[in-house]
Motif scaffolding. Structure first.
Motif, PDB file in Angstrom:
ATOM      1  N   CYS A  57      89.490  38.066  73.609  1.00 17.48           N
ATOM      2  CA  CYS A  57      88.082  38.465  73.730  1.00 17.48           C
ATOM      3  C   CYS A  57      88.007  39.705  74.612  1.00 17.48           C
ATOM      4  CB  CYS A  57      87.267  37.324  74.318  1.00 17.48           C
ATOM      5  SG  CYS A  57      85.529  37.751  74.578  1.00 17.48           S
ATOM      6  N   ALA A  58      87.247  40.698  74.168  1.00 19.98           N
ATOM      7  CA  ALA A  58      87.089  41.931  74.934  1.00 19.98           C
ATOM      8  C   ALA A  58      85.648  42.411  74.812  1.00 19.98           C
ATOM      9  CB  ALA A  58      88.057  43.001  74.446  1.00 19.98           C
ATOM     10  N   ARG A  59      85.190  43.043  75.882  1.00 20.92           N
ATOM     11  CA  ARG A  59      83.854  43.617  75.896  1.00 20.92           C
ATOM     12  C   ARG A  59      83.925  45.008  76.517  1.00 20.92           C
ATOM     13  NH1 ARG A  59      79.882  39.087  78.537  1.00 20.92           N
ATOM     14  NH2 ARG A  59      79.089  38.141  76.633  1.00 20.92           N
ATOM     15  N   ARG A  60      83.006  45.864  76.120  1.00 18.83           N
ATOM     16  CA  ARG A  60      82.882  47.168  76.770  1.00 18.83           C
ATOM     17  C   ARG A  60      81.520  47.747  76.451  1.00 18.83           C
ATOM     18  NH1 ARG A  60      83.636  51.387  73.104  1.00 18.83           N
ATOM     19  NH2 ARG A  60      84.552  50.765  71.092  1.00 18.83           N
ATOM     20  N   PHE A  61      81.058  48.629  77.328  1.00 20.79           N
ATOM     21  CA  PHE A  61      79.851  49.392  77.052  1.00 20.79           C
ATOM     22  C   PHE A  61      80.224  50.624  76.241  1.00 20.79           C
ATOM     23  CE2 PHE A  61      78.163  46.940  80.611  1.00 20.79           C
ATOM     24  CZ  PHE A  61      76.866  46.697  80.197  1.00 20.79           C
ATOM     25  N   SER A  62      79.301  51.101  75.448  1.00 16.88           N
ATOM     26  CA  SER A  62      79.569  52.282  74.619  1.00 16.88           C
ATOM     27  C   SER A  62      79.747  53.533  75.468  1.00 16.88           C
ATOM     28  CB  SER A  62      78.429  52.485  73.614  1.00 16.88           C
ATOM     29  OG  SER A  62      77.169  52.564  74.276  1.00 16.88           O
ATOM     30  N   VAL A  63      79.178  53.543  76.680  1.00 15.82           N
ATOM     31  CA  VAL A  63      79.343  54.662  77.608  1.00 15.82           C
ATOM     32  C   VAL A  63      79.554  54.084  79.003  1.00 15.82           C
ATOM     33  CG1 VAL A  63      77.959  56.319  76.284  1.00 15.82           C
ATOM     34  CG2 VAL A  63      76.835  54.807  77.929  1.00 15.82           C
TER      35      VAL A  63
ATOM     36  N   GLU B 137      81.378  43.751  71.586  1.00 13.79           N
ATOM     37  CA  GLU B 137      82.187  42.541  71.737  1.00 13.79           C
ATOM     38  C   GLU B 137      83.208  42.460  70.613  1.00 13.79           C
ATOM     39  OE1 GLU B 137      79.146  39.309  73.792  1.00 13.79           O
ATOM     40  OE2 GLU B 137      79.305  39.402  71.612  1.00 13.79           O
ATOM     41  N   VAL B 138      84.446  42.187  70.976  1.00 12.31           N
ATOM     42  CA  VAL B 138      85.502  42.009  69.978  1.00 12.31           C
ATOM     43  C   VAL B 138      86.176  40.665  70.254  1.00 12.31           C
ATOM     44  CG1 VAL B 138      87.634  42.904  68.996  1.00 12.31           C
ATOM     45  CG2 VAL B 138      85.872  44.496  69.806  1.00 12.31           C
ATOM     46  N   VAL B 139      86.144  39.777  69.263  1.00 13.03           N
ATOM     47  CA  VAL B 139      86.791  38.464  69.365  1.00 13.03           C
ATOM     48  C   VAL B 139      87.806  38.355  68.235  1.00 13.03           C
ATOM     49  CG1 VAL B 139      86.461  35.977  69.324  1.00 13.03           C
ATOM     50  CG2 VAL B 139      84.762  37.434  70.432  1.00 13.03           C
ATOM     51  N   ARG B 140      89.037  37.966  68.577  1.00 16.91           N
ATOM     52  CA  ARG B 140      90.112  37.886  67.585  1.00 16.91           C
ATOM     53  C   ARG B 140      90.809  36.534  67.676  1.00 16.91           C
ATOM     54  NH1 ARG B 140      93.317  41.147  64.473  1.00 16.91           N
ATOM     55  NH2 ARG B 140      95.484  40.464  64.216  1.00 16.91           N
ATOM     56  N   ASN B 141      90.988  35.908  66.534  1.00 24.72           N
ATOM     57  CA  ASN B 141      91.697  34.630  66.435  1.00 24.72           C
ATOM     58  C   ASN B 141      93.107  34.905  65.898  1.00 24.72           C
ATOM     59  OD1 ASN B 141      92.533  31.996  66.128  1.00 24.72           O
ATOM     60  ND2 ASN B 141      91.199  31.569  64.365  1.00 24.72           N
ATOM     61  N   ASP B 142      94.100  34.765  66.752  1.00 27.87           N
ATOM     62  CA  ASP B 142      95.482  35.082  66.379  1.00 27.87           C
ATOM     63  C   ASP B 142      96.266  33.868  65.879  1.00 27.87           C
ATOM     64  OD1 ASP B 142      95.401  37.770  66.825  1.00 27.87           O
ATOM     65  OD2 ASP B 142      96.016  37.656  68.920  1.00 27.87           O
ATOM     66  N   ARG B 143      95.599  32.759  65.598  1.00 25.11           N
ATOM     67  CA  ARG B 143      96.310  31.548  65.150  1.00 25.11           C
ATOM     68  C   ARG B 143      95.809  31.116  63.773  1.00 25.11           C
ATOM     69  NH1 ARG B 143      99.390  28.776  68.888  1.00 25.11           N
ATOM     70  NH2 ARG B 143      99.339  29.635  71.004  1.00 25.11           N
TER      71      ARG B 143
ATOM     72  N   ARG C 203      77.976  44.524  68.010  1.00 25.07           N
ATOM     73  CA  ARG C 203      77.343  45.512  68.886  1.00 25.07           C
ATOM     74  C   ARG C 203      75.939  45.033  69.242  1.00 25.07           C
ATOM     75  NH1 ARG C 203      79.733  50.712  68.713  1.00 25.07           N
ATOM     76  NH2 ARG C 203      81.583  50.777  67.368  1.00 25.07           N
ATOM     77  N   HIS C 204      75.655  45.001  70.524  1.00 21.02           N
ATOM     78  CA  HIS C 204      74.348  44.560  71.012  1.00 21.02           C
ATOM     79  C   HIS C 204      73.648  45.727  71.712  1.00 21.02           C
ATOM     80  CE1 HIS C 204      75.749  40.531  70.171  1.00 21.02           C
ATOM     81  NE2 HIS C 204      76.736  40.668  71.039  1.00 21.02           N
ATOM     82  N   LYS C 205      72.408  45.976  71.347  1.00 19.74           N
ATOM     83  CA  LYS C 205      71.608  47.009  72.010  1.00 19.74           C
ATOM     84  C   LYS C 205      71.141  46.499  73.379  1.00 19.74           C
ATOM     85  CE  LYS C 205      71.453  49.951  68.513  1.00 19.74           C
ATOM     86  NZ  LYS C 205      72.038  51.317  68.583  1.00 19.74           N
ATOM     87  N   VAL C 206      71.306  47.338  74.395  1.00 20.97           N
ATOM     88  CA  VAL C 206      70.901  46.976  75.751  1.00 20.97           C
ATOM     89  C   VAL C 206      70.083  48.121  76.336  1.00 20.97           C
ATOM     90  CG1 VAL C 206      71.668  46.318  78.060  1.00 20.97           C
ATOM     91  CG2 VAL C 206      72.983  45.605  76.066  1.00 20.97           C
ATOM     92  N   ARG C 207      68.901  47.809  76.816  1.00 19.65           N
ATOM     93  CA  ARG C 207      68.052  48.814  77.475  1.00 19.65           C
ATOM     94  C   ARG C 207      68.255  48.684  78.985  1.00 19.65           C
ATOM     95  NH1 ARG C 207      64.045  52.302  76.348  1.00 19.65           N
ATOM     96  NH2 ARG C 207      62.395  52.633  77.894  1.00 19.65           N
ATOM     97  N   LEU C 208      68.521  49.808  79.625  1.00 18.06           N
ATOM     98  CA  LEU C 208      68.796  49.846  81.058  1.00 18.06           C
ATOM     99  C   LEU C 208      67.472  50.024  81.808  1.00 18.06           C
ATOM    100  CD1 LEU C 208      71.854  52.261  80.814  1.00 18.06           C
ATOM    101  CD2 LEU C 208      71.854  49.757  80.710  1.00 18.06           C
TER     102      LEU C 208
END
Length: 361
Positions: A31-37, A50-56, A104-109
């Motif tokens: 599982c990994a997360r990051r902001f676009s900027v 958000e990136v979720v990967r099932n390796d099994r 991808r989730h939109k987030v307002r700051l």
């Protein structure tokens, strides 16, 4: 009898699946997360990826990714996404064997600051909801939210005229090497400019006069107090005037830097985890704008020492154009302003009475 056998087989398969799920479901997940900027300004909208990967080779009927978020990061409404009380962010997934899902989730700051939504809880379960397993995952997902930069029409008219005068190349600083004459001493003249030979000749104090240089070294100072007699810290609902002053200061610094002028900032407030006042002397350069905006983003509305005592720390600086943003003035502040002028600085106080009025002193 056949129905009973079928039920028993299904229950047995579900128990077996639950055991497999319990032991292996989360071990093969990435599982990994990051902001676009990495940074953006208050009021802007960015994306959380958000990136979720099932390796099994295992079906995961449902996976919930849950994390605590600041209410100042406002997520948009989407399918498979829930935000509870603007405090908890939940994403739901169904993962096939060896599948990767990117969302991808939109987030307002909504407010300046330094945020991190890294830590998350992963929970996997079976189709019937009889069993689930969870674990906490630590990630670093930071973002800096810079103060809002104010447009000309958002600035109080008298104050915006002052900004225009402060940041254009003009005759601001006296050059000590350009002497153009001698005149009688006046109040607030620098003692270093006294011409002793002319004083002895005339019998009264005489000072050298200088030509001016157009070089500006701007230093914007923000007062984190709302009154001279304030003794405690401000409540959250009282932060408005200070936050406005921070936006004004950031706007001025960015305008000055984009015109090629060295610029700095100071405040009787700390940055991040520090418990010391903030001082960044005037400087220029390609990375200076980002450095100052990051400092404004990390400022905490918490005064470390009274403002007039803080001004004493700046008496080591000379040849600087000080612009003070404060909600009040006092005799003590005026005394420190005079002391700064004696060190060869220009000093101007701008009183911010609120978000719709300002005047210079």
């Amino acid at each position: 009898m056949n129905v009973l056998v079928i039920v028993l087989v299904l229950v047995g398969l579900n128990v077996l699946f639950d055991l497999i799920l319990h032991w292996f479901a989360l071990k093969g997940l990435q599982c990994a997360r990051r902001f676009s900027v990495p940074a953006a300004h208050e009021g802007e909208t960015v994306e959380v990826i958000e990136v979720v990967r099932n390796d099994r080779p295992l079906l995961i009927p449902w996976l919930r990714l849950e994390s605590r978020i600041s209410p100042h990061l406002r997520f948009g409404r989407q399918d498979n996404l829930g935000v509870s009380g603007e405090m908890y962010h939940r994403s739901l997934f169904m993962l096939m064997p060896y599948q990767q899902i990117t969302r991808r989730h939109k987030v307002r700051l909504m407010h300046r600051g330094a945020y991190d939504i890294g830590n998350a809880t992963l929970t996997a379960g079976d189709l019937l909801g009889f069993s689930c397993v969870g674990q906490e995952q630590r990630m670093s997902v930071p973002i800096l939210v810079y103060p809002k930069l104010l447009a000309p029409e958002e600035m109080p008219a008298p104050f915006y005229r002052l900004l225009g005068e402060s940041i254009v190349p003009r005759q601001l600083l006296q050059d000590p090497f350009l002497v153009n004459g001698i005149r009688p001493y006046q109040l607030r003249d620098n003692v270093r400019d006294i011409h002793w030979a002319a004083t002895a000749r005339t019998g009264e104090l005489q000072v050298r006069t200088h030509d001016f240089t157009a070089q500006t070294r701007l230093m914007v100072i923000v007062n984190g107090q709302l009154s001279h007699h304030q003794w405690g810290q401000l409540m959250d609902y009282e932060h408005g005037p200070v936050e406005y002053a921070i936006s004004v200061a950031a706007t001025l610094c960015v305008d000055a830097l984009r015109q090629g002028l060295p610029c700095g900032m100071a405040a009787n407030m700390p940055m991040g985890d520090s418990e010391e006042c903030t001082v960044l002397p005037p400087d220029a350069g390609a990375a200076r704008e980002e450095e100052l905006l990051a400092a404004f983003a990390r400022l905490r509305v918490k005064f470390i020492k009274s403002f007039h005592e803080f001004l004493d720390e700046l008496l080591t600086l000379s040849g600087v154009d000080f612009l003070i943003l404060s909600a009040y003035e006092s005799k003590e502040i005026r005394q420190r302003m005079d002391a700064l002028r004696l060190m060869g600085n220009t000093v101007q106080l701008v009183l911010l009475d609120g978000e719709e009025d300002a005047h210079a002193c």
